[in-house]
Design an enzyme around this catalytic site. Structure first.
Site, PDB file in Angstrom:
ATOM      1  N   HIS A  21       0.659  -1.347   0.008  1.00  0.00           N
ATOM      2  CA  HIS A  21      -0.052  -0.064  -0.093  1.00  0.00           C
ATOM      3  C   HIS A  21       0.772   1.119   0.106  1.00  0.00           C
ATOM      4  CE1 HIS A  21      -2.806  -2.860   2.219  1.00  0.00           C
ATOM      5  NE2 HIS A  21      -3.445  -2.767   1.232  1.00  0.00           N
ATOM      6  N   LYS A 298       6.341 -13.105  -3.085  1.00  0.00           N
ATOM      7  CA  LYS A 298       4.888 -12.515  -2.912  1.00  0.00           C
ATOM      8  C   LYS A 298       4.794 -12.144  -1.312  1.00  0.00           C
ATOM      9  CE  LYS A 298       0.408 -12.672  -4.355  1.00  0.00           C
ATOM     10  NZ  LYS A 298      -0.730 -13.285  -5.305  1.00  0.00           N
TER      11      LYS A 298
HETATM   12  N1  MSP Z   1     -10.271  -1.206  -2.344  1.00  0.00           N
HETATM   13  C1  MSP Z   1      -9.666  -1.526  -3.357  1.00  0.00           C
HETATM   14  C2  MSP Z   1      -9.711  -0.336  -4.595  1.00  0.00           C
HETATM   15  C3  MSP Z   1     -10.628   0.775  -4.521  1.00  0.00           C
HETATM   16  S1  MSP Z   1     -10.234   1.947  -5.490  1.00  0.00           S
HETATM   17  C4  MSP Z   1     -11.502   2.674  -5.885  1.00  0.00           C
HETATM   18  C5  MSP Z   1      -8.513  -2.285  -3.332  1.00  0.00           C
HETATM   19  N2  MSP Z   1      -7.809  -2.115  -2.046  1.00  0.00           N
HETATM   20  S2  MSP Z   1      -6.528  -3.085  -1.732  1.00  0.00           S
HETATM   21  O1  MSP Z   1      -6.288  -2.721  -0.312  1.00  0.00           O
HETATM   22  O2  MSP Z   1      -6.748  -4.333  -1.841  1.00  0.00           O
HETATM   23  O3  MSP Z   1      -5.545  -2.032  -2.527  1.00  0.00           O
HETATM   24  C6  MSP Z   1      -5.124  -0.713  -2.410  1.00  0.00           C
HETATM   25  C7  MSP Z   1      -4.143  -0.645  -3.548  1.00  0.00           C
HETATM   26  O4  MSP Z   1      -2.733  -1.113  -2.979  1.00  0.00           O
HETATM   27  C8  MSP Z   1      -4.197  -1.105  -5.122  1.00  0.00           C
HETATM   28  O5  MSP Z   1      -4.029  -0.330  -6.047  1.00  0.00           O
HETATM   29  C9  MSP Z   1      -3.251  -2.578  -5.022  1.00  0.00           C
HETATM   30  O6  MSP Z   1      -3.043  -2.671  -6.238  1.00  0.00           O
HETATM   31  C10 MSP Z   1      -2.170  -1.907  -4.029  1.00  0.00           C
HETATM   32  N3  MSP Z   1      -1.382  -2.990  -3.476  1.00  0.00           N
HETATM   33  C11 MSP Z   1      -1.842  -3.861  -2.618  1.00  0.00           C
HETATM   34  N4  MSP Z   1      -0.701  -4.767  -2.510  1.00  0.00           N
HETATM   35  C12 MSP Z   1       0.155  -4.346  -3.139  1.00  0.00           C
HETATM   36  C13 MSP Z   1       1.601  -4.732  -3.312  1.00  0.00           C
HETATM   37  N5  MSP Z   1       1.990  -5.895  -2.797  1.00  0.00           N
HETATM   38  N6  MSP Z   1       2.390  -4.072  -4.104  1.00  0.00           N
HETATM   39  C14 MSP Z   1       2.032  -2.791  -4.907  1.00  0.00           C
HETATM   40  N7  MSP Z   1       0.605  -2.404  -4.464  1.00  0.00           N
HETATM   41  C15 MSP Z   1      -0.174  -3.396  -3.913  1.00  0.00           C
HETATM   42  O7  MSP Z   1      -7.892  -2.931  -4.206  1.00  0.00           O
END
Ligand code: MSP
Length: 530
Positions: A21, A298
Site C-alpha cells: 500500500h 510475494k
Molecule cells: N479497495 C480497492 C481499491 C478501490 S479504488 C476505487 C483495493 N484495495 S486494496 O487494499 O486491496 O489495494 C489498494 C491498492 O494497493 C491497490 O492499488 C493495490 O494494487 C495496491 N497494492 C496492494 N498490495 C500491493 C503490493 N504488494 N504491491 C503494490 N501495490 C499493492 O483494491
C-alpha cells in the site's frame, strides 16, 4: 497547466497497511509534490474503502461492529501516511456521510436513466476480490487465481449495470488515446478483457451483505463495493447529480488515477462505463503500477513476510522517511513489479543519497569554507565567459535535466526520473574530479577554484529542487545550506543563478544531509504486519 488532480486507490480496511500500500501512496505523493513545482493548484486525494462482506466478516470475528473495525484500521492508514510525510488534501472514507449520500444519488440516476436494471443471477463470488469471477478465469482447481481460494456460489436478485452498452465506446476511447492507460503496454491487456465484457452486478442482497450503502428506494439491496469505491473520486469533490460543486467543476476530469495493476480492469472498464453513463468527462490518465515483493517473494501472511509501511524507518532508526521514500519510488521501472530487501535498501540509499549526493554537497561547501571562508566572491560569477572547462556544459546539462525529469513525470516514470537526477549528481562528481579544485587552490588559481565550486553549488540547487518530491526533508536541508528558497521554486522558470555573492555558510553550519545507514537491524519481527 492550471490544475492537477490526482488520486490513489482507496485501501481496504480489513487489515493494517503494508509496504505494498505504501508503495502506491509514495509514488502518488512524489507525483503530487512534483506537480506542485509546476502548477499552483494541485489536489491530491487518498483514503480507505470500508464496505463489503470481508469487513463484515472480519468485524464479526473480532467481536466488534464493522464501523469500529473501520475506525480502528482507517486510523492506522492515516498514521502510516503521516509517518511517510504524505501531503494529501483529503482522506476520504467510504463511510463518510457526504460520500454515502452522493453514491445513493449516482445509483438512482443510473437507475432512472435505464442504465441499471434488476436481474436474477448465479455466479462465483470471491470475497478477496469483492467481485464475481468469470468461470474461465478460475484456476484448474476452480480457485480464484489471485487469492487461491474457492469462490462462493452466490445466487441473488441483484441490480446490474449495462456495461455492455458502453463496450464499443470504451474500446474506441482506449484506441484513440494511447496515453489514457499508462504504461501503454497495459492497454492491450484491457482491450482483451473488453472482448467478452458483460453487464456487471452493482448491488448485493441485504440478506447476505449488510455492511454497505442502501439503495435509496430498495431496502432489500445494498450498493456493491466497486460502484461505491470508484465513485469516491467524484464524491470527494462534491459531485452532485443535479448541481455539481465548484470544486468538481474546477478539478474534474482527474489528471491521473494512480492504481495497482490488479485493479486496472475496474478503473479502465467499469469506471469508464459508469462515467459515460453519467455523461461525465473521462480521466486523462490511468497509471497502473506493478506490485512489490519482499526478498523476491510475494507478500503473504502464511510466509510471514508482510511488512509494515513504517518498519524500514523504525528498524534503521531513520530520522525522516526520505530514504525509504526514495528507495520505494525508484525500485521499479514504471508499471513493472519491484522488490524490497534490507540489503538492497542499505546499498542503494548509501550509494545515492549519502555517497553521491550528500557527500558532493558536503565537500564542496567544506572547500568553500577552507579556501574562501565560506564566501562567494564576485569573480566567481558563472555568467563570466571565461569559466573553466566543462562548467558551461554542466550547467546546461543541469537545466536540460529539468525538462527530461518533467517529461518522465508526464508519463509517471518516477524511477526513471529519479535515475536522471542521480545521473546529474554523478556527472557533477566527475566534473569536480576532472577540475580538481584542491589542485587549483594549491596552484593559487583562486578564481578558477571559486568558479568550479560555485558551478557545483548552482547544480546542487537544481538537484535539491528535482529530488524534493522524493526526499522533501533532505532537499530542504540541502537548500538551507545553499541559501536557496525551495518553497517558491517553479520548474518552468528554474535557472542556474541561485547562489548569491557574499558569505554563504560557516564551518559550523555545514552538516551531512544524509547519514549512511550502517546500523545492524533491530528486531526484525517487530516490523511484520501480524
Ligand atoms: N479497495 C480497492 C481499491 C478501490 S479504488 C476505487 C483495493 N484495495 S486494496 O487494499 O486491496 O489495494 C489498494 C491498492 O494497493 C491497490 O492499488 C493495490 O494494487 C495496491 N497494492 C496492494 N498490495 C500491493 C503490493 N504488494 N504491491 C503494490 N501495490 C499493492 O483494491
Amino acid at each position: 497547466m492550471d490544475k492537477f488532480y490526482l488520486t490513489t486507490a482507496i485501501d481496504y480496511v480489513n487489515g493494517a497497511p503494508h509496504i505494498g500500500h505504501a508503495y502506491e501512496k509514495i509514488l502518488s505523493d512524489v507525483i503530487a509534490r512534483h506537480y506542485k513545482q509546476r502548477c499552483d493548484d494541485v489536489y491530491f486525494l487518498t483514503g480507505t474503502d470500508e464496505h463489503g462482506i470481508k469487513i463484515q466478516k472480519t468485524a464479526a470475528k473480532e467481536g466488534i461492529t464493522p464501523k469500529e473495525l473501520c475506525d480502528k484500521n482507517s486510523q492506522k492508514f492515516k498514521d502510516a501516511w503521516k509517518a511517510l510525510d504524505m501531503d494529501y488534501n483529503r482522506f476520504i472514507r467510504t463511510t463518510d456521510e457526504d460520500h454515502k449520500a452522493i453514491v445513493q444519488k449516482i445509483f438512482q440516476k443510473l437507475l432512472d436513466n435505464g442504465d441499471i436494471y434488476m436481474h436474477s443471477y448465479e455466479g462465483w463470488y470471491c470475497p478477496g476480490c469483492e467481485c464475481f469471477l468469470n468461470p474461465k478465469d478460475l484456476t484448474e482447481d476452480g480457485l480464484c487465481p489471485d487469492h487461491l481460494r474457492k469462490p462462493d456460489i452466490v445466487k441473488e436478485e441483484n441490480y446490474f449495470f449495462k456495461l455492455s452498452k458502453y463496450k464499443d465506446a470504451i474500446i474506441k476511447h482506449i484506441k484513440e488515446n494511447p496515453d489514457f492507460i499508462l504504461p501503454q503496454f497495459r492497454a492491450n491487456e484491457v482491450l482483451n478483457q473488453l472482448e467478452d465484457i458483460q453487464d456487471i452486478s452493482v448491488s448485493r442482497a441485504k440478506s447476505n451483505v449488510q455492511w454497505g450503502i442502501d439503495v435509496l428506494n430498495d431496502p432489500e439491496q445494498s450498493i456493491y463495493v466497486w460502484i461505491d469505491a470508484l465513485s469516491n473520486y467524484i464524491t470527494a469533490l462534491g459531485y452532485d447529480t443535479e448541481n455539481p460543486s465548484e470544486m468538481f467543476k474546477k478539478y474534474w476530469p482527474v489528471d491521473v488515477h494512480v492504481i495497482g495493476k490488479d485493479i486496472l480492469k475496474f478503473h479502465s472498464i467499469y469506471w469508464i462505463g459508469i462515467l459515460m453513463a453519467l455523461g461525465l468527462p473521462l480521466p486523462k490518465h490511468i497509471f497502473a503500477h506493478g506490485w512489490i515483493t519482499i526478498d523476491e517473494s510475494k507478500m503473504s501472511k502464511s510466509l510471514g513476510n508482510v511488512i509494515s509501511p513504517t518498519s524500514v524507518i523504525e528498524n534503521f532508526e531513520l530520522s525522516t522517511p526520505d530514504a525509504f521514500r526514495y528507495y520505494m519510488a525508484t525500485t521499479a521501472p514504471a508499471g513493472r513489479d519491484g522488490n524490497y530487501s534490507d540489503d538492497d535498501f542499505k546499498e542503494k540509499v548509501n550509494a545515492h543519497l549519502a555517497n553521491s549526493m550528500g557527500n558532493l554537497l558536503n565537500r564542496t561547501l567544506s572547500m568553500l569554507v577552507k579556501y574562501f571562508d565560506g564566501e562567494i566572491k564576485p569573480e566567481f560569477d558563472i555568467n563570466n565567459n571565461e569559466l573553466v572547462e566543462g562548467s558551461k556544459a554542466l550547467l546546461k546539462t543541469a537545466l536540460g535535466k529539468v525538462k527530461i525529469v518533467e517529461n518522465h513525470f508526464d508519463k509517471f516514470e518516477i524511477a526513471e526520473a529519479g535515475q536522471e537526477i542521480i545521473n546529474l549528481v554523478d556527472l557533477t562528481n566527475k566534473y569536480v574530479t576532472d577540475n580538481a579544485p584542491w589542485t587549483l587552490a594549491k596552484e593559487e588559481k583562486m578564481t578558477e577554484c571559486g568558479q568550479v565550486l560555485t558551478t557545483v553549488l548552482e547544480v546542487m540547487c537544481v538537484v535539491s529542487a528535482l529530488i524534493y518530491p522524493y526526499c522533501p526533508n533532505i532537499a530542504q536541508d540541502m537548500a538551507k545550506q545553499l541559501s536557496f528558497n525551495l518553497d517558491s521554486v517553479k520548474l518552468d522558470t528554474l535557472d542556474v543563478h541561485n547562489i548569491k555573492t557574499g558569505k554563504l555558510i560557516t564551518k559550523e553550519e555545514i552538516h551531512p544531509v544524509f547519514l549512511r545507514v550502517d546500523s545492524e537491524l533491530a528486531d526484525k519481527s517487530k516490523a511484520l504486519v501480524k
